[in-house]
Design an enzyme around this catalytic site. Structure first.
Site, PDB file in Angstrom:
ATOM      1  N   LYS A 135       0.735  -1.229   0.173  1.00 40.27           N
ATOM      2  CA  LYS A 135      -0.027   0.026   0.090  1.00 40.27           C
ATOM      3  C   LYS A 135       0.636   1.343  -0.147  1.00 40.27           C
ATOM      4  CE  LYS A 135      -2.556  -1.416   3.542  1.00 40.27           C
ATOM      5  NZ  LYS A 135      -2.183  -2.941   3.680  1.00 40.27           N
ATOM      6  N   THR A 136       1.800   0.908   0.945  1.00 35.27           N
ATOM      7  CA  THR A 136       2.701   2.398   1.033  1.00 35.27           C
ATOM      8  C   THR A 136       3.581   2.766  -0.401  1.00 35.27           C
ATOM      9  OG1 THR A 136       3.073   2.357   3.349  1.00 35.27           O
ATOM     10  CG2 THR A 136       4.663   3.544   1.900  1.00 35.27           C
ATOM     11  N   ASP A 153      -1.110   6.764   6.410  1.00 40.28           N
ATOM     12  CA  ASP A 153      -1.288   5.324   6.663  1.00 40.28           C
ATOM     13  C   ASP A 153      -1.828   5.097   8.031  1.00 40.28           C
ATOM     14  OD1 ASP A 153      -0.475   2.563   6.300  1.00 40.28           O
ATOM     15  OD2 ASP A 153       1.635   2.797   7.189  1.00 40.28           O
ATOM     16  N   THR A 184      -5.623  -1.538   7.057  1.00 38.00           N
ATOM     17  CA  THR A 184      -5.711  -2.985   6.833  1.00 38.00           C
ATOM     18  C   THR A 184      -7.107  -3.117   7.376  1.00 38.00           C
ATOM     19  OG1 THR A 184      -4.785  -3.156   9.347  1.00 38.00           O
ATOM     20  CG2 THR A 184      -3.173  -3.363   7.431  1.00 38.00           C
ATOM     21  N   ARG A 227       6.475  -8.590   1.546  1.00 41.48           N
ATOM     22  CA  ARG A 227       7.470  -8.194   2.807  1.00 41.48           C
ATOM     23  C   ARG A 227       7.898  -9.277   3.589  1.00 41.48           C
ATOM     24  NH1 ARG A 227       4.042  -4.290   6.604  1.00 41.48           N
ATOM     25  NH2 ARG A 227       4.804  -2.650   5.111  1.00 41.48           N
TER      26      ARG A 227
END
Length: 341
Positions: A67-68, A112, A161, A220
């Site tokens: 997302k980032t 975020d 999330t 990740r």
């Protein structure tokens, strides 16, 4: 005991710099999420053609999926400045007004964990997103009045999330609401090979596939496992990552072929063995293994459901036949009870 952070999708502060070096900078380099990328590409091209700010974007999905990274890519594709903050950081109205009052035309402002915004901050954000203005309260008591300050048109990108915790008024002000899904193994293989190249690590196709298989569908985690396997290959082998090296290193980390760690296995064995496959409530599972119910729901459960090991029902969590087979637990007859001693 293995380090639980190895297969956790949460990002630690010390990893931020490492991850930044591996992040793609263009939409064409971003692996996976095909439909999402197509929708974004169309919206970005249209905004550039008009010379206008892109519609506000809300990105949601499990942690560690990009997302980032996507927020930074959007700014790069639009060729505009990028400013980043998070919901917990914005504690006072002054914090938000300070950022928005200096925002530049068409700039991307990334928030975020947007579901963790304070209620008064969120209310202030409404007019900024919809009318591109800041409502400032001047004075106090009976003589107080609201003054509206215009700001530049900008693009807000929110990431969460937990989409269900984003209030309906806030969610309704985002023109694009996009979900990121877990990655399949071939997509993760591509990410692992790309990351290995950036890290100057030699990895063959089978080695990349083994790391990808154990990455819980999350880039990740794939990059984190790649780092650990790289360390093992450098110390215990010739530096090249093969399937055998990857298997040995990941087994040493106690990450099984599905990427399940110690907590995943405790959850499943509690459901399958202790409660005969369920149904059993998530609070009961949490109490049985000493883990927060919320952590089980957010971090562990989605992947177990995706693998087909666990089902959610109105009565609780239920283990599947596939789970009984994989964990080698025999089904007990319905009327039987586990022995007390």
């Amino acid at each position: 005991m293995p380090d639980a952070r190895i297969v956790s999708a949460a990002s630690s502060p010390e990893e931020a710099q490492f991850e930044a070096g591996l992040r793609p900078r263009r939409l064409a380099d971003f692996t996976g999420q095909t439909k999402l990328k197509e929708n974004l590409a169309i919206a970005i091209a249209a905004a550039r053609h008009r010379g206008d700010a892109l519609d506000h974007v809300l990105l949601y999905g499990p942690p560690g999926l990009g997302k980032t990274t996507l927020a930074a890519i959007i700014a790069e594709e639009l060729e505009v400045p990028f400013d980043q903050t998070s919901g917990p950081v914005l504690q006072k109205k002054l914090d938000l007004s300070g950022v928005l009052s200096t925002i530049r035309p068409r700039q991307v402002f990334f928030i975020d964990e947007i579901h963790r915004l304070m209620p008064d901050i969120e209310e202030m954000l409404y007019s900024a997103l919809e009318d591109f203005s800041l409502d400032i309260l001047i004075g106090s008591g009976p003589g107080a009045r609201t003054h509206s300050i215009p700001i530049q048109k900008f693009t807000a990108i929110g990431a969460t999330t937990r989409q269900g915790l984003v209030s309906a008024p806030l969610r309704g002000r985002f023109g694009l609401v996009l979900r990121l899904n877990h990655y399949d193994v071939p997509e993760l293989e591509t990410i692992v090979r790309r990351s290995a190249k950036l890290l100057n690590v030699t990895i063959d196709a089978e080695g990349a596939a083994e790391v990808a298989r154990r990455s819980r569908g999350t880039p990740r985690i794939a990059n984190r496992l790649l780092r650990r396997v790289r360390d093992f290959a450098q110390v215990r082998a010739d530096g090249k990552i093969t399937r055998a090296i990857a298997e040995t290193a990941l087994n040493l980390l106690e990450v099984d072929p599905f990427g399940l760690d110690e907590i995943d296995q405790k959850i499943m064995l509690t459901v399958l063995d202790k409660y005969r496959g369920g149904p059993v409530g998530v609070n009961t599972i949490g109490a049985s293994i000493g883990e927060e119910a919320e952590t089980i729901e957010e971090v562990y459960e989605p992947y177990l459901i995706q693998l087909g090991f666990l089902n959610r029902t109105p009565r609780g969590r239920v283990g599947t036949s596939l789970a009984f087979e994989y964990f080698k637990v025999n089904r007990r007859p319905e009327g039987s009870q586990p022995a007390l001693f």
